[in-house]
Design a protein around this motif. Structure first.
Motif, PDB file in Angstrom:
ATOM      1  N   UNK A  66      41.818  38.311  37.232  1.00 20.52           N
ATOM      2  CA  UNK A  66      42.084  39.326  38.246  1.00 20.52           C
ATOM      3  C   UNK A  66      40.790  40.075  38.588  1.00 20.52           C
ATOM      4  N   UNK A  67      40.036  40.446  37.579  1.00 20.81           N
ATOM      5  CA  UNK A  67      38.759  41.139  37.813  1.00 20.81           C
ATOM      6  C   UNK A  67      37.817  40.263  38.621  1.00 20.81           C
ATOM      7  N   UNK A  68      37.744  38.995  38.300  1.00 18.57           N
ATOM      8  CA  UNK A  68      36.887  38.065  39.040  1.00 18.57           C
ATOM      9  C   UNK A  68      37.347  37.970  40.491  1.00 18.57           C
ATOM     10  N   UNK A  69      38.629  37.889  40.686  1.00 21.40           N
ATOM     11  CA  UNK A  69      39.185  37.837  42.040  1.00 21.40           C
ATOM     12  C   UNK A  69      38.829  39.109  42.813  1.00 21.40           C
ATOM     13  N   UNK A  70      38.972  40.265  42.184  1.00 20.73           N
ATOM     14  CA  UNK A  70      38.651  41.526  42.848  1.00 20.73           C
ATOM     15  C   UNK A  70      37.161  41.629  43.181  1.00 20.73           C
ATOM     16  N   UNK A 117      44.557  35.931  49.443  1.00 18.12           N
ATOM     17  CA  UNK A 117      45.253  35.808  48.162  1.00 18.12           C
ATOM     18  C   UNK A 117      46.405  36.794  48.189  1.00 18.12           C
ATOM     19  N   UNK A 118      47.599  36.276  48.091  1.00 21.07           N
ATOM     20  CA  UNK A 118      48.781  37.128  48.138  1.00 21.07           C
ATOM     21  C   UNK A 118      49.641  36.810  46.927  1.00 21.07           C
ATOM     22  N   UNK A 119      49.820  37.808  46.084  1.00 22.29           N
ATOM     23  CA  UNK A 119      50.651  37.583  44.902  1.00 22.29           C
ATOM     24  C   UNK A 119      51.212  38.907  44.420  1.00 22.29           C
ATOM     25  N   UNK A 167      36.810  41.239  49.700  1.00 22.01           N
ATOM     26  CA  UNK A 167      36.168  42.143  50.668  1.00 22.01           C
ATOM     27  C   UNK A 167      37.130  43.266  51.086  1.00 22.01           C
ATOM     28  N   UNK A 168      38.374  42.909  51.372  1.00 20.94           N
ATOM     29  CA  UNK A 168      39.380  43.883  51.800  1.00 20.94           C
ATOM     30  C   UNK A 168      40.533  43.831  50.808  1.00 20.94           C
ATOM     31  N   UNK A 169      40.896  44.993  50.311  1.00 18.59           N
ATOM     32  CA  UNK A 169      41.977  45.082  49.333  1.00 18.59           C
ATOM     33  C   UNK A 169      43.131  45.871  49.949  1.00 18.59           C
ATOM     34  N   UNK A 170      44.273  45.236  50.054  1.00 19.64           N
ATOM     35  CA  UNK A 170      45.470  45.913  50.546  1.00 19.64           C
ATOM     36  C   UNK A 170      46.126  46.616  49.368  1.00 19.64           C
ATOM     37  N   UNK A 171      46.508  47.862  49.595  1.00 16.75           N
ATOM     38  CA  UNK A 171      47.056  48.676  48.513  1.00 16.75           C
ATOM     39  C   UNK A 171      48.412  49.238  48.936  1.00 16.75           C
TER      40      UNK A 171
END
Length: 142
Positions: free
Chosen positions: A34-38, A16-18, A42-46
């Motif tokens: 957004x919370x559901x997506x998070x 998911x890229x947005x 598994x991996x969150x790019x910051x």
């Protein structure tokens, strides 16, 4: 760009890229989705964005994501944060591959992220920190 390359070579992973608007631009519906997506991430790019800090780091921690970020500023609440800090996003594909190939590491980092959130960043911990700081300052001014 690097995520698109990774997805092209690994179509089995959902990416998911947005771009998100500023904090004040979110609606209640946006926050819920957004919370559901998070929660399912598994991996969150910051990436850094316009400042050295981003709320995505804390959101990712709250949901137990494995965090991949740029160098973080030297702040008391970020000391020991369980994140993979990279200097060059060109290495992202290699890092993602190594993570996804090592489920034990993914599980370990998931738990470290959740524990760090609970021990150092959750609402109650931050509130206690602020109350203690204010109480100490008030007692010193008496």
């Amino acid at each position: 760009m690097y995520l698109k390359k990774f997805q092209a070579t690994h179509p089995e992973f959902k990416i998911e890229l947005s771009m998100t608007g500023g904090y004040h631009e979110r609606s209640k519906k946006d926050e819920q989705s957004y919370s559901q997506l998070m929660m399912n991430t598994k991996i969150c790019l910051v990436p850094r964005g316009t400042s050295f800090e981003t709320t995505r780091l804390f959101e990712g921690m709250k949901y137990g994501c494995v965090l991949v970020t740029e160098a973080l500023p030297d702040r008391w609440y970020l000391q020991g944060v369980p994140a993979i800090q990279i200097k060059n996003w060109q290495k992202l594909t290699k890092i993602l591959k190594e993570l996804l190939d090592n489920q034990d590491l993914m599980e370990e980092m998931h738990h470290k992220s959740l524990n760090f959130w609970q021990d150092k960043c959750c609402e109650n911990v931050v509130a206690d920190y602020i109350v203690n700081k204010l109480t100490r300052e008030d007692s010193q001014n008496l």
